[in-house]
Design a protein around this motif. Structure first.
Motif, PDB file in Angstrom:
ATOM      1  N   GLN A 266      -9.110  -0.912 -20.093  1.00 20.77           N
ATOM      2  CA  GLN A 266      -8.625  -2.302 -19.238  1.00 20.77           C
ATOM      3  C   GLN A 266      -9.838  -2.702 -18.499  1.00 20.77           C
ATOM      4  N   MET A 267     -10.903  -1.826 -17.976  1.00 16.93           N
ATOM      5  CA  MET A 267     -11.852  -2.089 -17.140  1.00 16.93           C
ATOM      6  C   MET A 267     -12.840  -2.829 -17.920  1.00 16.93           C
ATOM      7  N   THR A 268     -13.237  -2.570 -19.057  1.00 16.11           N
ATOM      8  CA  THR A 268     -14.264  -3.028 -20.031  1.00 16.11           C
ATOM      9  C   THR A 268     -13.619  -4.265 -20.556  1.00 16.11           C
ATOM     10  N   ALA A 269     -12.389  -4.452 -20.756  1.00 12.35           N
ATOM     11  CA  ALA A 269     -11.661  -5.612 -21.220  1.00 12.35           C
ATOM     12  C   ALA A 269     -11.899  -6.814 -20.297  1.00 12.35           C
ATOM     13  N   LEU A 270     -11.587  -6.432 -19.050  1.00 14.00           N
ATOM     14  CA  LEU A 270     -11.481  -7.437 -18.136  1.00 14.00           C
ATOM     15  C   LEU A 270     -13.069  -7.904 -17.625  1.00 14.00           C
ATOM     16  N   GLY A 271     -14.016  -7.143 -17.701  1.00  7.07           N
ATOM     17  CA  GLY A 271     -15.333  -7.546 -17.341  1.00  7.07           C
ATOM     18  C   GLY A 271     -15.566  -7.420 -16.033  1.00  7.07           C
ATOM     19  N   SER A 272     -16.789  -7.938 -15.418  1.00  8.47           N
ATOM     20  CA  SER A 272     -17.469  -7.556 -14.129  1.00  8.47           C
ATOM     21  C   SER A 272     -16.698  -8.458 -13.122  1.00  8.47           C
ATOM     22  N   GLY A 273     -17.123  -8.196 -12.013  1.00  7.99           N
ATOM     23  CA  GLY A 273     -16.638  -8.939 -10.727  1.00  7.99           C
ATOM     24  C   GLY A 273     -15.514  -8.174 -10.062  1.00  7.99           C
ATOM     25  N   GLN A 274     -14.570  -9.002  -9.451  1.00  7.89           N
ATOM     26  CA  GLN A 274     -13.548  -8.618  -8.906  1.00  7.89           C
ATOM     27  C   GLN A 274     -12.233  -8.739  -9.797  1.00  7.89           C
ATOM     28  N   GLN A 275     -11.771  -7.480 -10.143  1.00  7.98           N
ATOM     29  CA  GLN A 275     -10.554  -7.458 -11.015  1.00  7.98           C
ATOM     30  C   GLN A 275      -9.532  -6.660 -10.602  1.00  7.98           C
ATOM     31  N   GLN A 276      -8.391  -6.765 -11.497  1.00  9.66           N
ATOM     32  CA  GLN A 276      -7.157  -5.736 -11.116  1.00  9.66           C
ATOM     33  C   GLN A 276      -6.497  -5.526 -12.521  1.00  9.66           C
ATOM     34  N   PHE A 277      -6.125  -4.139 -12.730  1.00 12.89           N
ATOM     35  CA  PHE A 277      -5.456  -3.594 -13.679  1.00 12.89           C
ATOM     36  C   PHE A 277      -4.430  -2.632 -13.054  1.00 12.89           C
TER      37      PHE A 277
ATOM     38  N   GLN B 187      -9.905   0.130  -4.829  1.00 10.56           N
ATOM     39  CA  GLN B 187      -9.003   0.527  -3.999  1.00 10.56           C
ATOM     40  C   GLN B 187      -7.613   0.872  -4.914  1.00 10.56           C
ATOM     41  N   LEU B 188      -7.287   2.109  -5.000  1.00 14.28           N
ATOM     42  CA  LEU B 188      -6.114   2.400  -5.790  1.00 14.28           C
ATOM     43  C   LEU B 188      -4.757   2.461  -4.938  1.00 14.28           C
ATOM     44  N   GLN B 189      -3.779   1.829  -5.362  1.00  8.94           N
ATOM     45  CA  GLN B 189      -2.416   1.720  -4.879  1.00  8.94           C
ATOM     46  C   GLN B 189      -1.415   2.199  -5.729  1.00  8.94           C
ATOM     47  N   ALA B 190      -0.387   2.470  -5.153  1.00  6.78           N
ATOM     48  CA  ALA B 190       0.906   3.062  -5.922  1.00  6.78           C
ATOM     49  C   ALA B 190       2.111   2.469  -5.517  1.00  6.78           C
ATOM     50  N   GLN B 191       3.129   2.377  -6.591  1.00  9.97           N
ATOM     51  CA  GLN B 191       4.314   1.731  -6.190  1.00  9.97           C
ATOM     52  C   GLN B 191       5.456   2.594  -6.932  1.00  9.97           C
ATOM     53  N   ARG B 192       6.334   2.862  -6.297  1.00 11.62           N
ATOM     54  CA  ARG B 192       7.863   3.650  -7.127  1.00 11.62           C
ATOM     55  C   ARG B 192       8.322   2.516  -7.729  1.00 11.62           C
ATOM     56  N   LEU B 193       8.780   3.167  -8.983  1.00  7.66           N
ATOM     57  CA  LEU B 193       9.303   2.257  -9.900  1.00  7.66           C
ATOM     58  C   LEU B 193      11.076   2.715 -10.069  1.00  7.66           C
ATOM     59  N   GLY B 194      11.166   4.036  -9.955  1.00  7.73           N
ATOM     60  CA  GLY B 194      12.643   4.798  -9.657  1.00  7.73           C
ATOM     61  C   GLY B 194      12.284   5.561 -11.153  1.00  7.73           C
ATOM     62  N   GLY B 195      13.120   6.517 -11.247  1.00  8.18           N
ATOM     63  CA  GLY B 195      13.343   7.150 -12.180  1.00  8.18           C
ATOM     64  C   GLY B 195      12.149   8.314 -12.499  1.00  8.18           C
ATOM     65  N   GLY B 196      11.490   8.630 -11.228  1.00  7.11           N
ATOM     66  CA  GLY B 196      10.341   9.565 -11.266  1.00  7.11           C
ATOM     67  C   GLY B 196       8.941   8.858 -11.721  1.00  7.11           C
ATOM     68  N   TYR B 197       8.899   7.597 -11.828  1.00  5.54           N
ATOM     69  CA  TYR B 197       7.707   7.141 -12.275  1.00  5.54           C
ATOM     70  C   TYR B 197       7.080   5.959 -11.351  1.00  5.54           C
ATOM     71  N   TYR B 198       5.914   5.752 -11.576  1.00  6.53           N
ATOM     72  CA  TYR B 198       5.146   5.124 -10.546  1.00  6.53           C
ATOM     73  C   TYR B 198       3.881   4.205 -11.164  1.00  6.53           C
ATOM     74  N   ARG B 199       3.939   3.016 -10.573  1.00  2.00           N
ATOM     75  CA  ARG B 199       2.944   1.939 -11.322  1.00  2.00           C
ATOM     76  C   ARG B 199       1.515   2.052 -10.216  1.00  2.00           C
ATOM     77  N   LEU B 200       0.474   2.279 -10.860  1.00  2.00           N
ATOM     78  CA  LEU B 200      -0.849   2.368 -10.118  1.00  2.00           C
ATOM     79  C   LEU B 200      -1.363   0.872 -10.190  1.00  2.00           C
ATOM     80  N   TYR B 201      -2.038   0.480  -9.019  1.00  2.76           N
ATOM     81  CA  TYR B 201      -2.696  -0.868  -9.069  1.00  2.76           C
ATOM     82  C   TYR B 201      -4.217  -0.424  -8.735  1.00  2.76           C
ATOM     83  N   HIS B 202      -5.117  -0.816  -9.709  1.00  2.00           N
ATOM     84  CA  HIS B 202      -6.490  -0.554  -9.414  1.00  2.00           C
ATOM     85  C   HIS B 202      -7.277  -2.045  -9.047  1.00  2.00           C
TER      86      HIS B 202
END
Length: 531
Positions: A458-469, A510-525
């Motif tokens: 994901q990081m290489t596909a998005l390219g340089s600069g300010q990004q989020q995946f 900056q890494l962030q985390a969000q509870r989705l339920g069911g014991g899974y979490y989505r991570l925001y980079h």
């Protein structure tokens, strides 16, 4: 004989009359001032002794400095209520992290004869005619009367032109000049060569006849210094401008300064933004003036605020939307760094920060910051970055907030997560848990190898600069991810290879985390790459 007696009695009456006059004047100071005005042809000023504090006792709760000469009447009606300095308690983590030096005023009285006898009277130099200053960005300018704004513009213009000595463009007394100089200095961090001290030559009446500015060593190589200053600022501003909201830009600037600047009480020119932005070593004044300058360049109102925090101290006030907040970048630059003094109200700052001087006239900080600066999407306005758009939608669709919206100490996250685990999902089937989270099995990265590979792709596909995946992981994988970001081992697993492919040298995340339920979490980079 009678004549001698008459003369004697006459002298006695004159002496007695003089004594009575002295007694009356001593008991009635206003009469003394009137007599002085009659003798000198104008009203004398009540000159304040050099070095005397300009504020009333802080324990009174009064919002007014004693000396408000040259200020608009509306300016002194500030909403800020000064807390008691006696209640200030300094946390151990920031003990000694101050270093602000108040404006240093020197006064030199000259007689009218001396002033007239000068072979060459000082010229006014640059008048500043035609200059204008937006009071949303330069609030101290707006505090002054129109006459004093003339002198403000003149000081700014002469400081810019490196004219050290000049006569005031309009009549001004020594007390008014102190307020005007402080207003110029506080509004303009870009004048990094202007020192905090100045000299005023004045007549006995209090009228200032000459202003002498002081400059630091950068004036010896000012063109080079300006180039270095602007280039370093632009490195930060280029990344910040790519972010979507003012709160995101503010947080990026805050974090960039915390990462780059080191607190150093002995740093050269440490009252200037130059010391922080270029030299990377400063005290609170340098941190605050660098933060102010960068925010000004982003068109976000940000003010230099000075006062007392156990000793003389400087911080900032920033406006987001219609609300104002206190920000102390210096005190957030601890080991590890924090957001303990980031976007706080006056009530939250009352036990540690007390404004002084003209800063009491800055807007009161009564906003309630939601802490969502890191949650907002960094999607570009044209919507071309699909990965960022998906992240934004994911935040909007879920009811769960980010668990760690402002992560700075990854090792502490685990306790937060464990305290909030959903125990009743542990007996559910995998299908039921996936359905609860609203995801499919293909979205889940079950191992660290899968996680690193997905981040690299994901990081290489998005390219340089300010990004989020984003990506999705089971809770059982979190402890390993947490350790990787705590000890920086994640860099060798995907960041270094991604930077090589992108042709970039620098990386921030900056890494962030969000509870989705069911014991899974989505991570925001939220990542940034640059050379």
């Amino acid at each position: 004989m009678k004549i001698l007696k008459g003369i004697f009695y006459g002298i006695c009456m004159i002496v007695l009359g003089c004594c009575m006059g002295v007694l009356v004047c001593a008991l009635n100071p206003s009469l003394t001032e009137s007599l002085a005005a009659a003798v000198y042809g104008e009203e004398t000023e009540d000159l304040q002794p050099q070095g005397e504090e300009t504020l009333q006792s802080q324990s009174t709760g009064d919002t007014q400095p004693e000396d408000s000469q040259g200020l608009e009447p509306s300016a002194v009606k500030a909403d800020y209520v000064i807390p008691s300095e006696e209640q200030v308690v300094l946390p151990d983590s920031v003990e000694g992290k101050s270093g602000y030096e108040p404006v240093r005023e020197e006064r030199e009285e000259v007689s009218q004869e001396e002033a007239d006898a000068q072979e060459e009277s000082p010229a006014v130099g640059e008048t500043g005619e035609g200059l204008s200053f937006d009071t949303d960005i330069y609030p101290y300018y707006g505090m002054l009367t129109e006459d004093m704004q003339q002198v403000y513009r003149q000081i700014y213009a002469n400081a810019t032109a490196l004219t050290a000595s000049f006569a005031p463009v309009t009549e001004i007394n020594v007390n008014e000049l102190k307020n005007v100089f402080e207003a110029v200095y506080n509004d303009h961090p870009e004048l990094f060569w202007l020192e905090t001290g100045y000299t005023c030559k004045y007549l006995r009446t209090g009228q200032c006849v000459e202003i002498l500015l002081q400059f630091n060593e950068t004036t010896n190589y000012l063109a080079e210094a300006r180039q270095n200053f602007e280039a370093r600022a632009e490195e930060i501003l280029t990344q910040a401008r790519q972010l979507g909201s003012d709160s995101q830009k503010e947080q990026y600037v805050h974090d960039a300064l915390v990462d780059f600047v080191e607190y150093d009480a002995g740093a050269d020119m440490n009252q200037s933004a130059y010391s922080a932005l270029v030299n990377g070593r400063s005290v609170c004044a340098g941190y605050a003036r660098a933060f102010q300058y960068l925010m000004q360049q982003l068109d976000i109102p940000c003010y230099y605020c000075t006062g007392y925090s156990g000793e003389d101290h400087a911080w900032n006030i920033v406006r987001l939307g219609q609300d104002y907040y206190n920000v102390d970048v210096t005190w957030d630059d601890t080991e590890p760094s924090t957001y303990d003094y980031y976007n706080k109200s006056d009530a939250e700052f009352a036990s540690t920060h007390v404004r002084r001087g003209l800063s009491v006239y800055l807007p009161a900080c009564n906003g309630t910051f939601s802490g969502d600066a890191a949650q907002e999407s960094t999607a570009s306005e044209d919507g071309q970055n699909q990965g960022q758009t998906d992240s934004q939608e994911a935040v909007q669709e879920t009811e769960q907030p980010l668990i760690n919206p402002n992560p700075q100490e990854p090792i502490t996250w685990q306790s937060t997560w464990n305290n909030n685990r959903t125990e009743d999902t542990q007996g559910d089937s995998e299908e039921e848990r996936l359905a609860e989270a609203g995801i499919t099995a293909d979205e889940v990265l079950d191992t660290m190898e899968e996680y690193y590979a997905d981040c690299l792709a994901q990081m290489t596909a998005l390219g340089s600069g300010q990004q989020q995946f984003t990506n999705v992981v089971p809770e059982t994988l979190w402890a390993s991810i947490e350790r990787a970001y705590s000890d920086n081992s994640f860099r060798s697993q995907y960041v270094e290879e991604a930077l090589n492919e992108l042709g970039m040298q620098n990386f921030a995340i900056q890494l962030q985390a969000q509870r989705l339920g069911g014991g899974y979490y989505r991570l925001y980079h939220n990542i940034s790459t640059w050379n």
